[in-house]
Design a protein around this motif. Sequence first.
Motif, PDB file in Angstrom:
ATOM      1  N   VAL A 125      91.344  66.445  -1.996  1.00  9.45           N
ATOM      2  CA  VAL A 125      92.812  66.715  -2.326  1.00  9.45           C
ATOM      3  C   VAL A 125      93.440  65.970  -1.190  1.00  9.45           C
ATOM      4  CG1 VAL A 125      94.413  68.619  -2.651  1.00  9.45           C
ATOM      5  CG2 VAL A 125      92.110  69.117  -3.208  1.00  9.45           C
ATOM      6  N   THR A 152      84.550  74.297 -16.213  1.00 11.23           N
ATOM      7  CA  THR A 152      84.020  73.717 -15.047  1.00 11.23           C
ATOM      8  C   THR A 152      82.427  73.640 -15.320  1.00 11.23           C
ATOM      9  OG1 THR A 152      85.809  73.835 -13.688  1.00 11.23           O
ATOM     10  CG2 THR A 152      84.167  73.052 -12.651  1.00 11.23           C
ATOM     11  N   SER A 164      86.358  68.456  -9.052  1.00  8.50           N
ATOM     12  CA  SER A 164      85.356  69.253  -9.491  1.00  8.50           C
ATOM     13  C   SER A 164      84.166  69.508  -8.319  1.00  8.50           C
ATOM     14  CB  SER A 164      84.409  68.965 -10.618  1.00  8.50           C
ATOM     15  OG  SER A 164      83.905  67.601 -10.373  1.00  8.50           O
ATOM     16  N   ILE A 194      94.901  65.914  -6.842  1.00  7.79           N
ATOM     17  CA  ILE A 194      95.369  67.202  -6.978  1.00  7.79           C
ATOM     18  C   ILE A 194      94.332  68.424  -7.248  1.00  7.79           C
ATOM     19  CG2 ILE A 194      96.981  68.587  -8.355  1.00  7.79           C
ATOM     20  CD1 ILE A 194      98.477  66.349  -9.335  1.00  7.79           C
ATOM     21  N   GLU A 195      93.506  67.917  -7.955  1.00  9.50           N
ATOM     22  CA  GLU A 195      92.247  69.052  -8.413  1.00  9.50           C
ATOM     23  C   GLU A 195      90.761  68.030  -8.457  1.00  9.50           C
ATOM     24  OE1 GLU A 195      90.820  72.661 -11.440  1.00  9.50           O
ATOM     25  OE2 GLU A 195      93.047  71.633 -11.475  1.00  9.50           O
TER      26      GLU A 195
END
Length: 793
Positions: free
Chosen positions: A44, A6, A29, A26-27
């Motif tokens: 999310v 990341t 940065s 879902i996810e």
Amino acid sequence: MNSLFTNILSLRRIEYLIVNERWQVIELSPKIHLLADNSDEVRVGKDVRMGFPELIGIEVIASDIIAGKQNSFELKGAIRTQKALNPIYIDICIANNIKEDRISNELLIVFEDVTEKMVLEQSLVQGANEANLLLRTLSASKQYIDQIVTSMADALLVTTLSGKIKTINRTAQVLLEYNEAEICGEYISTILKEVDSWKEEIEQRGNVQTRLFGPITPLVKEVETTCQTKTGKIITVAFSCSKVQTEIEHFQGYVYILRDMTERKQAELAKQEFLAMISHEIRTPIAAVIGMADVLLNTELTEQQEEFAETICNSGKALLEIVNDILDFSKIESGKLEIEEEPFHLNSCIEEALSLLTPKAKEKQLELIFYKNPQLPQVIVSDISRLRQILINLINNAIKFTDTGSVEILVTSRKRQMIGNEKNNHEIQFAVKDTGVGIPSNRINRLFKAFSQVNSSTTRKYGGTGLGLVICKQLSELMGGKIWVESEENQGSTFYFTITTRVIETLLKQEWETKPEESGTVIDAAVAEKNPLKILLVEDYPTNQKMIVLMLQRMGYQADIANNGLEALTALRCQSYDVVLMDMQMPEMDGMTATHYICQEWDISVRPRIIALTASAMLSNKENYLKSGIDDYLAKPFRIEELMQVLNKCRTNREQISKPSKVSHAESCSKNNSTIDTAALQEIYRIADFNCGVNAKDFLLETIDDYLEETPKFLEEIRVAFSENNFKTLQLLVHTLSSSSATLGASKLATLCTQLEIMVVSEMREEITEQIGKIEAEYENVKSALMEKRRKY
């Protein structure tokens, strides 16, 4: 996604999202919201398409990626948030989110900020476009300039700063008979011989800023010179020059424009021939009208007839003045008028102009005032005729437009700063002030324009062509000055003009320092025995020849006679002479020219002493005579004692320039205001009576008869010369008539001739016409008086 990966993506300004098959996040940065169009919707559980509208419409593609039918998909987006005014450009890449080496039902969406890259690409594209446009512009500009230069009718040459020719146009190649390869690298001075003399003036001129070429000097005025072609042919050209200065040395130098003057010269010659022809054709009948009207006015007429004759005469003079103005203007405009530079007395020039116009001022009861300034330089170097012409024009105008009051002339002088090799160290300012009608302020700008007057009523009331002030303006500018006016309607006007001139500290010789002995002078044949001299008399007028020969015979001398300068040179080449008595104005070759040849051909040790004989009243001539090689001077009419005195100098001071006798023609002519001075006739009788073998009475009668026979012919020739605008011949005729009249004691007639000679030099046409009429009228009085004297003898 692990934190290391990341961080790596963040350093590259790359953010990511992981969404399920229903596009729910879902996810994500940490900084993904910075690239979202709606950052509040990027979290999310939310539909990713709410934050990134660019993803709407690619659902089928996303299903294929999840199903493994397609590996990835890329698209571009632009985000404009409310906080950021400028758009953010992003690249979006969609791929299957692989977990533990297996394909999942999730999508990995990667967002990269490519704003800087896009801006750079746009700048590069824009720069390339601008460069391409500039290149096309420069190419078109060069083509445009090349076409202009090629199509120029004048020759163009471009040189370096050192004067080497870099390029020439097609016209220059034809004119100079060189092709570009032959002449490039040669110095411009090989083509134009006088080009270097203008470099200093070019350097002194200011620059003009141009958009395309930067600062350049404006073209120097055209200069007439000659150029030499490849074959050696000499062509008259007018050239002008400009200096080009840029930041790049390669693009610095001079631009020369040459104009072939051959056709223009031919056109000017044709114009001059036409003007000469039309001048003769117009002047001849006008002169006849004026002359016959003058004659008619001297006859017995009724009051009405006299009025008619005066109208004819005045109308003829007005018409002649118009023709003269047009011819003068044409002469100046064509550049044929040259300003002479001779020393003369400034106050004398002004007083001569005033004396000619005093009668006109008296007719209108105007006071003509000249305020003498003791601070004025006494002797200046300029053109006395043209200065007098300006003064006469301005004073005449002042008198014309003034009904009551006065006309004042004021003159001031100041030293001026010298520029370069300039010689004129003073500026003289003249002011002619009147109390006349004045000029409206909105009409002053019309004054110095050709054929323009204040208004049409001025023309009707006062007449004129409107060229007088234009001629004054051009003459003052030719003499390095300018002209302007200050005026108020109904309050009068003041015309100012200036000239630049050199000032001479020494005075010219106006009065001769040695006086002849008034009494006690013994004159007989023993004079020649004591001082034997071989004498050549150069005189064209028969009466004067006889008079001077008798004077010499009385002193015991026998003189040879030549009728002009050419005959004098022939005589001098045949035998040597001690003295030459040289008349100054003669046909074929005048005395000054003959003196010049004598001084060139004979060394001073063997050269005869030259005595000038002239009736000229021009003050500047006397100084010129003494500078030209003439040794002494006698003003006609002179007495036998004065002649003997200058001949005695030939014995006592042969090799030195001695000072001439103090005698003035004007003074001699004004001693007696009567028609005939009896003393002059007695002097002729006395001279003849002292000569053995000469009957004094017969000689006197023969002299009177010769004068009465020749003078009408002179008067007729004077009229013809004036009608043909032949001022040189006219001055010669008037000069001779003045001399012969003074010899016979016709002092008033001689004075009128002297005044006419001044007018002729200044080409004062209207005044000349009037003066000739006065001379013809006075001759009738002289004729009657001489006939009466003849009967007595």
